[in-house]
Design an enzyme around this catalytic site. Structure first.
Site, PDB file in Angstrom:
ATOM      1  N   LYS A 171       0.842  -1.204   0.000  1.00  0.00           N
ATOM      2  CA  LYS A 171       0.000   0.000   0.000  1.00  0.00           C
ATOM      3  C   LYS A 171       0.888   1.269   0.000  1.00  0.00           C
ATOM      4  CE  LYS A 171      -3.666   2.651   0.701  1.00  0.00           C
ATOM      5  NZ  LYS A 171      -4.875   2.786  -0.077  1.00  0.00           N
ATOM      6  N   LYS A 239      -1.291  10.959   6.526  1.00  0.00           N
ATOM      7  CA  LYS A 239      -0.984   9.822   7.405  1.00  0.00           C
ATOM      8  C   LYS A 239      -0.257   8.750   6.597  1.00  0.00           C
ATOM      9  CE  LYS A 239      -4.172   6.851   7.811  1.00  0.00           C
ATOM     10  NZ  LYS A 239      -4.557   5.600   7.164  1.00  0.00           N
TER      11      LYS A 239
HETATM   12  P1  NAP Z   1     -13.366   7.676   7.929  1.00  0.00           P
HETATM   13  O1  NAP Z   1     -14.497   8.015   7.044  1.00  0.00           O
HETATM   14  O2  NAP Z   1     -12.702   8.753   8.727  1.00  0.00           O
HETATM   15  O3  NAP Z   1     -13.885   6.522   8.923  1.00  0.00           O
HETATM   16  C1  NAP Z   1     -13.091   6.017   9.960  1.00  0.00           C
HETATM   17  C2  NAP Z   1     -13.916   5.070  10.799  1.00  0.00           C
HETATM   18  O4  NAP Z   1     -13.088   4.544  11.836  1.00  0.00           O
HETATM   19  C3  NAP Z   1     -15.093   5.734  11.497  1.00  0.00           C
HETATM   20  O5  NAP Z   1     -16.156   4.816  11.536  1.00  0.00           O
HETATM   21  C4  NAP Z   1     -14.558   5.987  12.912  1.00  0.00           C
HETATM   22  O6  NAP Z   1     -15.559   6.037  13.901  1.00  0.00           O
HETATM   23  C5  NAP Z   1     -13.708   4.753  13.105  1.00  0.00           C
HETATM   24  N1  NAP Z   1     -12.651   4.961  14.117  1.00  0.00           N
HETATM   25  C6  NAP Z   1     -11.599   5.787  14.023  1.00  0.00           C
HETATM   26  N2  NAP Z   1     -10.850   5.704  15.145  1.00  0.00           N
HETATM   27  C7  NAP Z   1     -11.459   4.804  15.943  1.00  0.00           C
HETATM   28  C8  NAP Z   1     -11.159   4.293  17.226  1.00  0.00           C
HETATM   29  N3  NAP Z   1     -10.085   4.688  17.919  1.00  0.00           N
HETATM   30  N4  NAP Z   1     -12.007   3.389  17.747  1.00  0.00           N
HETATM   31  C9  NAP Z   1     -13.102   2.977  17.073  1.00  0.00           C
HETATM   32  N5  NAP Z   1     -13.436   3.437  15.836  1.00  0.00           N
HETATM   33  C10 NAP Z   1     -12.616   4.330  15.295  1.00  0.00           C
HETATM   34  O7  NAP Z   1     -12.186   6.960   7.158  1.00  0.00           O
HETATM   35  P2  NAP Z   1     -12.237   6.151   5.778  1.00  0.00           P
HETATM   36  O8  NAP Z   1     -12.107   7.108   4.657  1.00  0.00           O
HETATM   37  O9  NAP Z   1     -13.336   5.172   5.813  1.00  0.00           O
HETATM   38  O10 NAP Z   1     -10.833   5.391   5.861  1.00  0.00           O
HETATM   39  C11 NAP Z   1     -10.633   4.295   6.753  1.00  0.00           C
HETATM   40  C12 NAP Z   1      -9.266   3.680   6.491  1.00  0.00           C
HETATM   41  O11 NAP Z   1      -9.193   3.251   5.120  1.00  0.00           O
HETATM   42  C13 NAP Z   1      -8.099   4.664   6.697  1.00  0.00           C
HETATM   43  O12 NAP Z   1      -6.996   3.986   7.218  1.00  0.00           O
HETATM   44  C14 NAP Z   1      -7.814   5.156   5.275  1.00  0.00           C
HETATM   45  O13 NAP Z   1      -6.467   5.575   5.143  1.00  0.00           O
HETATM   46  C15 NAP Z   1      -8.106   3.894   4.478  1.00  0.00           C
HETATM   47  N6  NAP Z   1      -8.505   4.135   3.077  1.00  0.00           N
HETATM   48  C16 NAP Z   1      -9.432   5.082   2.765  1.00  0.00           C
HETATM   49  C17 NAP Z   1      -9.777   5.286   1.432  1.00  0.00           C
HETATM   50  C18 NAP Z   1     -10.800   6.335   1.023  1.00  0.00           C
HETATM   51  O14 NAP Z   1     -10.922   6.603  -0.185  1.00  0.00           O
HETATM   52  N7  NAP Z   1     -11.534   6.927   1.948  1.00  0.00           N
HETATM   53  C19 NAP Z   1      -9.178   4.526   0.421  1.00  0.00           C
HETATM   54  C20 NAP Z   1      -8.250   3.557   0.775  1.00  0.00           C
HETATM   55  C21 NAP Z   1      -7.917   3.365   2.106  1.00  0.00           C
HETATM   56  P3  NAP Z   1     -16.390   7.382  14.197  1.00  0.00           P
HETATM   57  O15 NAP Z   1     -17.623   7.287  13.349  1.00  0.00           O
HETATM   58  O16 NAP Z   1     -16.681   7.342  15.642  1.00  0.00           O
HETATM   59  O17 NAP Z   1     -15.515   8.545  13.829  1.00  0.00           O
END
Ligand code: NAP
Length: 289
Positions: A171, A239
């Protein structure tokens, strides 16, 4: 029958867990309870109030949270799944983290005879919603062979890259390749406008040749109309680049362009663009005009 578990119903996790729910009985956990309720309005399943409760119900748990510390919290924190998961279970982590974290979690899980595989994804919000993610996996082959059947609900391709941490290393390569490419695309679009060309015509021509890329095809139009709401936030990209830069340092490698683009993303954060998507590099160039 054991339920499939999903932790983290964010931009990615919400639709991924949704795809799983179409062919599996599900239990979900989200830190902010209202999001789990929202999920249950759209999909079938049950929600629980802690990772620990999820571990009690599931022998396969899929995670997609924010960063290293969040994965640590839901797995081995005070109310982590390791408190309750049975031996022989599998944890699949889709969060993008350091490879050091993957090795740390894998060793910790092994003490309870639980397999942990790192399985970061590529394909963005659209890939999660359409069920066409690409998944790069590190860890135990037998666990992968079980998980791959479940992951096929939301992926078009996955591959076991090697031992624990190899998925995250792959990644990192993905993000290194994207960073420089997006800055090049932003500069190209900006240049085309400034020298008086019609950007659409330019892209129509050059996307038929060697300059073509996924970012060019899928992002040039929204970038040109100053729209930056595609889901992969600048905060997450910083990040990811930080993780890659750290890994490079450990291996005495240079990532000159990646480090530069990381600084550009810092400028975007300073402009208030923490949740803008990664193609917002063009807005930074316009600001500097
Ligand atoms: P996001 O929308 O910010 O969602 C993050 C989720 O994780 C939320 O449900 C959040 O809960 C939960 N969370 C965060 N910290 C937590 C903790 N300490 N304990 C419990 N739950 C926790 O992020 P995302 O875009 O879905 O991305 C998630 C991961 O996938 C990241 O590592 C990102 O780098 C990776 N990713 C994202 C994409 C993209 O296009 N978005 C693509 C590839 C990879 P709350 O609802 O309480 O905040």
């Amino acid at each position: 029958m054991s339920l499939k578990g999903f932790i983290g119903l964010g931009v990615m996790g919400f639709p991924m867990a949704g795809h799983l729910s179409k062919s599996h009985s599900m239990a979900v956990y989200n830190r902010t309870q209202s999001k789990a309720e929202e999920w249950l309005e759209v999909y079938e399943g049950k929600s629980v109030s802690s990772p620990e409760d999820l571990g009690r119900l599931c022998s396969e748990v899929y995670i997609c949270v924010g960063a290293d510390k969040d994965v640590r919290e839901v797995i081995s924190g005070e109310k982590g799944i390791l408190n309750t998961m049975a031996s022989g279970s599998i944890i699949v982590d889709h969060t993008t983290t350091s490879s050091t974290l993957s090795k740390e979690m894998s060793e910790l899980c092994l003490q309870k005879e639980i397999a942990y595989i790192d399985a970061p994804v590529s394909g963005g919000q659209a890939g999660a919603e359409n069920g066409t993610l690409t998944i790069m996996v590190g860890g135990n082959k037998k666990a992968y062979e079980t998980a791959v059947l479940t992951m096929s609900c939301y992926s078009k391709f996955s591959n076991l890259m090697g031992p624990s941490g190899s998925g995250q290393l792959t990644k990192m390569v993905n993000q290194i390749c994207i960073a420089g490419l997006l800055q090049g695309l932003a500069e190209g679009i900006n240049f085309s406008k400034e020298v008086g060309l019609e950007t659409k015509e330019v892209i129509d021509v050059i996307s038929q040749g060697a300059a073509q890329s996924w970012q060019m095809v899928n992002r040039w139009e929204t970038m040109s109309s100053d729209q930056y709401d595609h889901g992969f936030a600048v905060d997450h990209m910083r990040k990811d680049l930080g993780i890659a830069i750290e890994e490079a340092k450990k291996n005495s490698l240079s990532l000159e362009v990646t480090e530069l683009v990381d600084k550009f993303y810092q400028d975007i954060q300073d402009m208030g663009g923490n949740r803008w998507d990664t193609s917002s590099l063009l807005r930074r160039l316009k600001k500097n005009d």
